[in-house]
Design a protein around this motif. Sequence first.
Motif, PDB file in Angstrom:
ATOM      1  N   ASP A 191       0.844  -1.184   0.000  1.00  0.00           N
ATOM      2  CA  ASP A 191       0.000   0.000   0.000  1.00  0.00           C
ATOM      3  C   ASP A 191       0.886   1.243   0.000  1.00  0.00           C
ATOM      4  O   ASP A 191       2.107   1.162   0.154  1.00  0.00           O
ATOM      5  CB  ASP A 191      -0.950   0.000   1.203  1.00  0.00           C
ATOM      6  CG  ASP A 191      -0.212  -0.171   2.540  1.00  0.00           C
ATOM      7  OD1 ASP A 191       0.880   0.418   2.685  1.00  0.00           O
ATOM      8  OD2 ASP A 191      -0.718  -0.878   3.407  1.00  0.00           O
ATOM      9  N   LYS A 192       0.280   2.406  -0.161  1.00  0.00           N
ATOM     10  CA  LYS A 192       1.042   3.651  -0.274  1.00  0.00           C
ATOM     11  C   LYS A 192       1.838   3.959   0.997  1.00  0.00           C
ATOM     12  O   LYS A 192       2.964   4.450   0.929  1.00  0.00           O
ATOM     13  CB  LYS A 192       0.088   4.809  -0.585  1.00  0.00           C
ATOM     14  CG  LYS A 192      -0.485   4.769  -1.992  1.00  0.00           C
ATOM     15  CD  LYS A 192      -1.356   5.991  -2.250  1.00  0.00           C
ATOM     16  CE  LYS A 192      -1.899   5.976  -3.666  1.00  0.00           C
ATOM     17  NZ  LYS A 192      -2.762   7.166  -3.938  1.00  0.00           N
ATOM     18  N   ARG A 224       4.947   1.639   1.202  1.00  0.00           N
ATOM     19  CA  ARG A 224       5.906   2.019   0.166  1.00  0.00           C
ATOM     20  C   ARG A 224       6.586   3.344   0.523  1.00  0.00           C
ATOM     21  O   ARG A 224       7.802   3.495   0.364  1.00  0.00           O
ATOM     22  CB  ARG A 224       5.179   2.131  -1.179  1.00  0.00           C
ATOM     23  CG  ARG A 224       6.107   2.327  -2.376  1.00  0.00           C
ATOM     24  CD  ARG A 224       5.271   2.406  -3.643  1.00  0.00           C
ATOM     25  NE  ARG A 224       4.604   1.151  -3.908  1.00  0.00           N
ATOM     26  CZ  ARG A 224       5.025   0.260  -4.811  1.00  0.00           C
ATOM     27  NH1 ARG A 224       6.111   0.512  -5.512  1.00  0.00           N
ATOM     28  NH2 ARG A 224       4.368  -0.857  -5.028  1.00  0.00           N
ATOM     29  N   LYS A 225       5.805   4.296   1.020  1.00  0.00           N
ATOM     30  CA  LYS A 225       6.351   5.598   1.386  1.00  0.00           C
ATOM     31  C   LYS A 225       7.363   5.467   2.517  1.00  0.00           C
ATOM     32  O   LYS A 225       8.427   6.102   2.499  1.00  0.00           O
ATOM     33  CB  LYS A 225       5.223   6.544   1.808  1.00  0.00           C
ATOM     34  CG  LYS A 225       5.694   7.954   2.141  1.00  0.00           C
ATOM     35  CD  LYS A 225       4.527   8.855   2.519  1.00  0.00           C
ATOM     36  CE  LYS A 225       5.017  10.247   2.864  1.00  0.00           C
ATOM     37  NZ  LYS A 225       3.895  11.146   3.257  1.00  0.00           N
TER      38      LYS A 225
END
Length: 201
Positions: free
Chosen positions: A59-60, A63-64
């Motif tokens: 998910d974002k 990943r971030k």
Amino acid sequence: EYYSVNRAIKTLNECDIVFYMIDAEDGLTDQDKKVISLAYEKGRAIIFILNKWDLQEDDKKTRKKAEEDIRINFGHMAWAPILCISALEEKGIKPLLNTALSLYKQLNLKIDTASLNLALKEWISSYPPPQSKASQFKLRYCVQSSTNPVNFILFASRPDVVSESYLTYLKNKIRTDLGFDNIPIMLDLKASRKKWEDRDS
């Protein structure tokens, strides 16, 4: 681990692009940081590859967080791509190869001297160098001295007083305006009293 690191360092002299694979679960080690720093110093293009991404929540937020961990350790390499792959599931391989082709093209890009100095003139006009007597200098002209690794030579009236921040500004402009946005570039200073237009006179 010692011998594998030494082999990696030796390989840096022979490669164009470093595919630096990092275990997505373990993150960066001290040895990773050493090898990556050497790759940067040699002007090699670098792709950070987060492997075993199939074991992570894709998910974002995850990943971030993974990208931020790399950027914290290598803040001066914000231009380097970060890609997630799963070797087990064979995911992310095509984007990785496409990125490598793009980087190789940048490594071999050559800017003609006239275009480079026209751009330099615009950059100086947009953000002039300091004007105090102690730190005043004039930038005469710039040439690209090599490709792969990409090196530029900037001729200045007083190279010793050109600040690191102004060099960083020029490096960033070379990347964003001339097509080197994902690779390291070297910018060396040399003394000159002649302008580029008068260099053959």
